[in-house]
Design an enzyme around this catalytic site. Structure first.
Site, PDB file in Angstrom:
ATOM      1  N   GLY A   5      74.424   7.713 -31.121  1.00  0.00           N
ATOM      2  CA  GLY A   5      75.454   8.307 -30.262  1.00  0.00           C
ATOM      3  C   GLY A   5      76.811   8.353 -30.927  1.00  0.00           C
ATOM      4  N   GLY A   7      79.712   9.366 -29.455  1.00  0.00           N
ATOM      5  CA  GLY A   7      80.771   9.501 -28.450  1.00  0.00           C
ATOM      6  C   GLY A   7      81.900   8.536 -28.789  1.00  0.00           C
ATOM      7  N   PHE A   8      82.724   8.215 -27.784  1.00  0.00           N
ATOM      8  CA  PHE A   8      83.852   7.306 -28.022  1.00  0.00           C
ATOM      9  C   PHE A   8      83.378   5.972 -28.605  1.00  0.00           C
ATOM     10  CE2 PHE A   8      85.881   9.880 -24.638  1.00  0.00           C
ATOM     11  CZ  PHE A   8      87.050  10.196 -25.289  1.00  0.00           C
ATOM     12  N   VAL A  74      67.032  10.814 -30.280  1.00  0.00           N
ATOM     13  CA  VAL A  74      66.342   9.519 -30.367  1.00  0.00           C
ATOM     14  C   VAL A  74      65.406   9.401 -29.163  1.00  0.00           C
ATOM     15  CG1 VAL A  74      66.628   7.014 -30.291  1.00  0.00           C
ATOM     16  CG2 VAL A  74      68.186   8.419 -31.653  1.00  0.00           C
ATOM     17  N   GLU A 165      89.586  16.190 -10.276  1.00  0.00           N
ATOM     18  CA  GLU A 165      90.230  16.985 -11.332  1.00  0.00           C
ATOM     19  C   GLU A 165      89.673  18.410 -11.337  1.00  0.00           C
ATOM     20  OE1 GLU A 165      91.925  13.889 -14.530  1.00  0.00           O
ATOM     21  OE2 GLU A 165      89.871  14.464 -14.920  1.00  0.00           O
ATOM     22  N   ASP A 295      79.334   3.535 -22.275  1.00  0.00           N
ATOM     23  CA  ASP A 295      78.750   3.852 -20.968  1.00  0.00           C
ATOM     24  C   ASP A 295      77.331   3.331 -20.776  1.00  0.00           C
ATOM     25  OD1 ASP A 295      80.985   5.249 -20.218  1.00  0.00           O
ATOM     26  OD2 ASP A 295      79.934   7.126 -19.795  1.00  0.00           O
ATOM     27  N   ALA A 306      80.888  -5.969 -14.267  1.00  0.00           N
ATOM     28  CA  ALA A 306      80.805  -5.089 -15.438  1.00  0.00           C
ATOM     29  C   ALA A 306      82.041  -4.196 -15.506  1.00  0.00           C
ATOM     30  CB  ALA A 306      79.547  -4.239 -15.351  1.00  0.00           C
TER      31      ALA A 306
END
Ligand SMILES: Cc1cc2nc3c(=O)[nH]c(=O)nc-3n(C[C@H](O)[C@H](O)[C@H](O)COP(=O)(O)OP(=O)(O)OC[C@H]3O[C@@H](n4cnc5c(N)ncnc54)[C@H](O)[C@@H]3O)c2cc1C
Length: 432
Positions: A5, A7-8, A74, A165, A295, A306
């Site tokens: 991954g 991502g961030f 994956v 948003e 995430d 969490a």
């Protein structure tokens, strides 16, 4: 090291590992780009171009010989071998395996939601939604009788930041752009409904922020259905638990997230949302050398709760996992993850934003929050070019009130069967 991954979380981890001599990293992602999820709604509402919020992973690491990017899906994790197997059968193993596979939408088994609602969790989702929004306007312009089928009625499910948003930006798009560009269409017939099971908008924010968001959306004409569940979604309608039926051809799902399918492989311990349970140092119990971050993980905070699924948590947990991997390799102890909470923010359309700054949540509204929002998002975006492009688009939008990339490029999402009356037999108790 193997990282699943980009991502961030994955990028945050690799950026730190890449600086270390003797470390080699294989990054595997199903996309060849890093996507900036917080601005997906702006792509969907034609404020930003797709390329403004996507950055090539190869370009990101092109100056790091020790980072190898592999494009692939994956399919399976093997924690005991710290390896992963791709859908095509290729296998990659490392001394450490970092799972940073993000989230996917959770439809909470709502009948029809997966088939008929449009989620907003990836760039692909955003371009599909953009095409659907543009297509319903085009269709109503060709045949105004379609207004009776809910052609210009939009339903947004979810009153969290994604739904709020999106609803705000959509209201601006309709009021500022569509009214001018669709001269022959009764655009004033357009309606936006926002539905949430909870009784407030923007749950994680303060009470005054809840009220502010409701006030701004109300001013923009968004009709709120709070404390009401969506009971069913069909190709031409949304049914609510209070008996109402809303005719619509565009339902946006921002109703929740869960772990991606890959998290369920390898018999890793899982908890809320199907996410991988990790220990405070971000390792997975019983799986030495396996980390889960961002995430996809339930990362325990100091109070045992969490951390929320946020970009800042993902980024910081990525860098922290890298430090622990390096500590492990050096024979030093791993440290428990410490999250530096810089606050949360949301944009509710033109000029209206809410920012709660710092761990003590100092609250800002309006123009100051809008400026803070611009600064934070520009600084988090990857790539100078992307930032400049985004600022040009924002500036153009702000001063001309004309949207940029209104590109109807996803015929798969725009194909709608208008010839059928798709509202179910059961007549609505009330039609909002
Ligand atoms: C619409 C929206 C708005 C948001 N707004 C905000 C905001 O304003 N502020 C904020 O802090 N947070 C926001 N978030 C949350 C934030 O974007 C996420 O918390 C963050 O992106 C999580 O980062 P991540 O690296 O864990 O996962 P992601 O960014 O989702 O990255 C996961 C990566 O893994 C890849 N992947 C997944 N499964 C596989 C597989 N099987 N094989 C190969 N690759 C795979 C994906 O392609 C993806 O690149 C928002 C999220 C959404 C959806």
């Amino acid at each position: 090291m193997v990282v699943v991954g980009g991502g961030f979380a994955g990028v945050g981890c690799i950026k730190r590992l890449a600086r270390e001599d003797g470390v080699t990293v294989t990054l595997i992602d199903r996309h060849n780009y890093h996507q900036f999820q917080p601005l997906l709604y702006q792509v969907a509402t034609s404020q930003l171009a797709s390329s403004d919020i996507a950055f090539s992973l190869r370009k990101l690491f092109r100056n790091h010989e020790n980072v190898d990017v592999k494009l692939g899906e994956v399919a399976e994790i093997d924690p005991s071998a710290r390896s992963v197997t791709l859908a095509g059968g290729e296998r990659f193993a490392g001394d450490a395996l970092v799972v940073a596979a993000g989230s996917r939408p959770n439809f909470f088994r709502t009948p029809g939601a997966e088939e008929h609602a449009l989620p907003l969790y990836s760039l692909d989702d955003a371009t599909r939604l953009r095409s659907r929004i543009l297509e319903v306007f085009e269709a109503a312009d060709r045949d105004p009788a379609l207004l009776d089928q809910g052609a210009l009625t939009f339903v947004v499910v979810g009153g969290g930041p994604t739904g709020v948003e999106l609803a705000g930006a959509l209201a601006d798009l309709i009021a500022e752009t569509m009214t001018i560009e669709y001269h022959h269409l009764a655009v004033s017939a357009a309606r936006i409904h926002l539905v949430d099971l909870g009784h407030t908008l923007l749950g994680p924010f303060s009470d005054s922020a809840h009220d502010y968001a409701a006030k701004i959306l109300g001013r923009k004409g968004v009709r709120l259905h709070l404390g009401v569940a969506v009971s069913e979604i069909g190709p031409g309608h949304v049914s609510l638990a209070d008996g109402a039926t809303i005719r619509t051809r565009c339902v946006v799902w921002g109703g929740g997230i869960q772990a991606p399918a890959v998290a369920a492989t390898g018999e890793l311990p899982r908890g809320r949302g199907g996410r991988i349970e990790v220990q405070p140092d971000l390792t997975v119990a019983g799986a030495p050398g396996v980390y889960a971050i961002g995430d996809v993980a339930n990362i325990p905070g100091p109070d045992g709760q969490a951390y929320p699924q946020l970009g800042s948590v993902a980024l910081q947990s990525g860098a922290w996992a890298a430090e622990n991997i390096l500590a492990d390799a050096a024979g030093k102890p791993r440290k428990a993850f410490h999250y530096r909470d810089k606050g949360i923010m949301a944009m509710i359309g033109r000029g209206a934003a809410i920012a709660e700054v710092g761990a003590h949540r100092h609250e800002l509204h309006g123009a100051i929050a809008f400026s803070a929002w611009l600064g934070v998002h520009a600084s988090l975006m990857t790539g100078v070019r992307n930032r400049i492009d985004a600022f040009v688009d924002w500036g153009w939008d702000y001063f001309t009130r004309a949207r940029g990339p209104q590109v109807l490029d996803r015929p798969d999402a725009a194909a709608i069967h208008w010839d059928e009356d798709l509202v179910p037999e059961r007549e609505p108790a009330a039609t909002p």
